[in-house]
Scaffold this motif. Structure first.
Motif, PDB file in Angstrom:
ATOM      1  N   LEU A 165      51.459  12.077 -38.091  1.00 19.10           N
ATOM      2  CA  LEU A 165      52.131  10.872 -37.630  1.00 19.10           C
ATOM      3  C   LEU A 165      51.160   9.983 -36.867  1.00 19.10           C
ATOM      4  N   LEU A 166      51.481   8.698 -36.799  1.00 19.09           N
ATOM      5  CA  LEU A 166      50.775   7.731 -35.979  1.00 19.09           C
ATOM      6  C   LEU A 166      51.654   7.390 -34.777  1.00 19.09           C
ATOM      7  N   ILE A 167      51.017   7.220 -33.631  1.00 20.26           N
ATOM      8  CA  ILE A 167      51.727   6.919 -32.388  1.00 20.26           C
ATOM      9  C   ILE A 167      51.159   5.635 -31.788  1.00 20.26           C
ATOM     10  N   ALA A 173      54.764   5.369 -35.105  1.00 18.56           N
ATOM     11  CA  ALA A 173      54.437   4.083 -35.719  1.00 18.56           C
ATOM     12  C   ALA A 173      53.930   4.211 -37.151  1.00 18.56           C
ATOM     13  N   GLY A 174      54.226   5.329 -37.815  1.00 20.58           N
ATOM     14  CA  GLY A 174      53.796   5.490 -39.201  1.00 20.58           C
ATOM     15  C   GLY A 174      53.225   6.862 -39.447  1.00 20.58           C
ATOM     16  N   ALA A 175      52.468   6.981 -40.523  1.00 22.94           N
ATOM     17  CA  ALA A 175      51.886   8.273 -40.889  1.00 22.94           C
ATOM     18  C   ALA A 175      50.740   8.055 -41.855  1.00 22.94           C
ATOM     19  N   THR A 176      49.923   9.087 -41.994  1.00 21.14           N
ATOM     20  CA  THR A 176      48.880   9.091 -43.007  1.00 21.14           C
ATOM     21  C   THR A 176      49.013  10.363 -43.832  1.00 21.14           C
ATOM     22  N   GLY A 177      48.426  10.346 -45.015  1.00 22.92           N
ATOM     23  CA  GLY A 177      48.479  11.522 -45.876  1.00 22.92           C
ATOM     24  C   GLY A 177      47.520  11.401 -47.030  1.00 22.92           C
ATOM     25  N   ALA A 192      59.473   2.398 -37.809  1.00 24.65           N
ATOM     26  CA  ALA A 192      60.158   3.660 -37.507  1.00 24.65           C
ATOM     27  C   ALA A 192      59.909   4.622 -38.658  1.00 24.65           C
ATOM     28  N   VAL A 193      60.042   5.898 -38.363  1.00 25.01           N
ATOM     29  CA  VAL A 193      59.797   6.955 -39.351  1.00 25.01           C
ATOM     30  C   VAL A 193      60.998   7.894 -39.401  1.00 25.01           C
ATOM     31  N   ILE A 405      47.854  11.850 -34.601  1.00 28.49           N
ATOM     32  CA  ILE A 405      48.072  12.980 -33.691  1.00 28.49           C
ATOM     33  C   ILE A 405      48.070  14.331 -34.401  1.00 28.49           C
ATOM     34  N   GLY A 406      47.541  14.419 -35.603  1.00 26.21           N
ATOM     35  CA  GLY A 406      47.493  15.698 -36.303  1.00 26.21           C
ATOM     36  C   GLY A 406      46.585  16.694 -35.615  1.00 26.21           C
ATOM     37  N   THR A 407      46.965  17.967 -35.656  1.00 26.37           N
ATOM     38  CA  THR A 407      46.194  19.003 -34.956  1.00 26.37           C
ATOM     39  C   THR A 407      45.784  20.116 -35.932  1.00 26.37           C
ATOM     40  N   ALA A 408      46.397  21.264 -35.821  1.00 23.21           N
ATOM     41  CA  ALA A 408      45.977  22.461 -36.551  1.00 23.21           C
ATOM     42  C   ALA A 408      45.937  22.210 -38.056  1.00 23.21           C
ATOM     43  N   GLY A 409      44.853  22.630 -38.680  1.00 21.51           N
ATOM     44  CA  GLY A 409      44.691  22.476 -40.106  1.00 21.51           C
ATOM     45  C   GLY A 409      44.145  21.127 -40.511  1.00 21.51           C
ATOM     46  N   LEU A 410      44.065  20.205 -39.551  1.00 20.68           N
ATOM     47  CA  LEU A 410      43.607  18.846 -39.842  1.00 20.68           C
ATOM     48  C   LEU A 410      42.449  18.461 -38.936  1.00 20.68           C
TER      49      LEU A 410
END
Length: 554
Positions: A165-167, A173-177, A192-193, A405-410
């Motif tokens: 997610l984006l903050i 405020a969105g996302a990436t992938g 919004a998501v 804000i991605g963490t583990a695995g990213l």
């Protein structure tokens, strides 16, 4: 792209680094019935909508493979209304809310009526009337909804799991992938998501459940969302041994026996029989001719297995069955949502199996009809609420400063370890969650040992798990997706075991050998939040005051 062995993900504010870079009012993550209805509700309210689906929207997910119908309430039929609302209460163990059930089933009728008006061909009863209850063929229904999304101008990103997610100033405020077929990276900035990624059965083999790896749980946890009822997760379905389609309705007119030849009852009886004797056998010998015809028509996937892989007559010949974990896909725990399917995080909404369904089905399984009704209703509410929330930003959606804000695995905190195998991490989680003898009836010391092991897996993933930067294109994308899936499965298991250890009683799908009865002192919601350090709190049923302050999970 790489620095050492760690993937370097640039700040998403540098928009040129993305192959696909979009702006939307509402981003929906997940393309099952809940996600489809969220997208439709937002688009019909005038929002610019993007739906990002891990598979292909219309055929992916547990719902499309299940062939289930959706409960609803007939308008102006007080007998039907009373029956539908009251029927669930005795098996909800005090957690369900009658007004909530009524709202869900009313919205389910509205949505199915809209589908009919749009041209969806519901099956018909013998008298020629359209039959909604139990009649919404899920596979073609979701594909039908895809066509409606396209008609409403919704942008669909197939094969494009969201990875983080984006903050922006504490607001989602969105996302990436990544697109795991062609290796392209995407970003969607949104007002919004909506998370509609489904629950998880830890890749038990349940039909359509392979993509359901708890991705939404991890995304929500990283954003700071709360989870409720995750202990109500020990849901198993019965299947022909080696099959994947867990349709409990098939066994309503069957004779079931344990390995010793003793007749056992469906449900708890068969589960205990498998645990204690090792085998359960079945014959569907209580159906009359009409019943045989109807059950085969309503549950085609189960009987297709007999035609293709187990060539016998299940109505006259005995065959072995086993239990397969359905987990939170068919249970009641998930992300805590309030009115309008809002989460505890501004800008983040959630729908379908990824949310808690305690107010609808209590501490019991969500099943088929209630679960599908909830997907339709919560998806619509989430899409509408997300649209209203997004309007406050107007044309500023694309210019807000955001951070990923991605963490583990990213984004591991250290160097990626070559010996940290994704498949081994997943197997480690499955060894603690899939066995019916361990996960169905739980015991405190065993659960604590499981949690200790899974906490260790989480530390490894947090510090050293990432995609394989020796790869490129689609291969790199898939390696990153697999790493995030492993992290999500680990995070999901931590939420479940933490919640299950907190609830010291047996109630509904929470069955504890060391606390075998219902304890009214435990009559409250177990709410968990956090990421590296989980926090637990107890909340009164019905939205009352918090009984205990949040504390670190022991």
């Amino acid at each position: 792209m790489a620095s050492g062995n760690i993937i370097n993900f640039p700040d998403p504010s540098g928009r040129s680094v993305f192959d696909v870079d979009l702006v939307a009012d509402v981003l929906v993550i997940g393309g099952g019935p809940a996600g489809a209805w969220a997208g439709l509700a937002a688009a019909r309210a005038g929002a610019r909508v993007v739906v990002a689906e891990k598979g292909y929207l219309g055929t992916s997910g547990a719902q499309a493979a299940a062939g289930t119908g959706a409960y609803y309430i007939k308008p102006d039929d007080p007998v039907h209304r009373e029956g539908m609302i009251k029927a669930r209460m005795p098996i909800a163990f005090g957690f369900a809310d009658e007004s909530w059930i009524e709202k869900v089933y009313d919205q389910s009728f509205i949505n199915q009526d809209l589908m009919s008006r749009w041209g969806y061909a519901f099956p018909k009863t013998q008298d020629g009337n359209k039959e909604r209850w139990g009649g919404m063929r899920a596979a073609d229904a979701v594909l039908f909804l895809r066509k409606q999304l396209e008609k409403h101008g919704v942008t669909i990103l197939d094969h494009s799991p969201a990875l983080e997610l984006l903050i922006s100033d504490g607001v989602v405020a969105g996302a990436t992938g990544w697109n795991r077929r062609n290796g392209t990276r995407w970003q969607v900035r949104a007002g919004a998501v909506v998370l509609a990624t489904g629950g998880t059965a830890f890749r038990s083999g349940i039909a359509g459940g392979n993509n359901n790896t708890g991705d939404g749980y991890l995304l929500a946890a990283e954003a700071g969302a709360h989870f409720s009822g995750m202990e109500f997760s020990g849901q198993y379905g019965i299947v022909p041994k080696g099959s994947a389609c867990s349709k409990t309705a098939v066994y309503g007119s069957a004779t079931l026996r344990d390995a010793n030849g003793e007749v056992v009852s469906r449900g708890k009886g068969t589960t205990v029989a498998e645990i204690q004797t090792g085998h359960v056998y079945c014959k569907l010998d209580k159906y009359d001719d009409i019943g045989r015809e109807r059950i085969q028509a309503s549950q085609p996937m189960t009987f297709q297995y007999f035609k293709r892989y187990l060539p016998l007559d299940p109505f006259t010949e005995e065959y072995e069955v086993e239990h397969i974990l359905e987990g939170t896909i068919r249970a009641s725990g998930g992300i805590e949502v309030g009115e309008g399917a809002s989460t505890s995080v501004p800008g983040l909404f959630a729908a379908g199996d990824t949310t808690s369904r305690e107010k609808l089905v209590g501490a019991n399984q969500s099943g088929a009809g209630p679960a599908t009704a909830w997907a339709l209703a919560s998806g619509s509410w989430a899409g509408h609420s997300a649209t209203l929330f997004a309007r406050r930003y107007g044309g500023n959606v694309a210019t807000r400063k955001v951070r990923a804000i991605g963490t583990a695995g990213l984004r591991p905190t250290g160097q990626v370890r070559a010996d940290l195998d994704v498949n081994e991490l997943i197997r480690g989680v499955q060894e603690e969650t899939l066995p019916v003898a361990k996960f169905y009836r739980r015991e405190g010391t065993v659960m604590q040992a499981s949690l200790d092991r899974i906490d260790g897996l989480w530390r490894d993933a947090r510090e050293s798990l990432g995609g394989d930067t020796r790869l490129g294109g689609a291969d790199l994308a898939r390696s990153v997706v697999r790493a995030r899936e492993a992290a999500a499965l680990i995070a999901s298991a931590r939420l479940i075991f933490t919640s299950a250890l907190e609830r010291k009683e047996s109630r509904g799908l929470q069955r504890r050998a060391d606390y075998p009865v219902i304890d009214e002192r435990e009559f409250s919601h177990v709410v968990v939040s956090g990421l590296d350090q989980l926090q637990v709190e107890r909340k009164a049923i019905g939205g009352g005051e918090v009984r205990e302050q949040a504390r670190a999970a022991s």
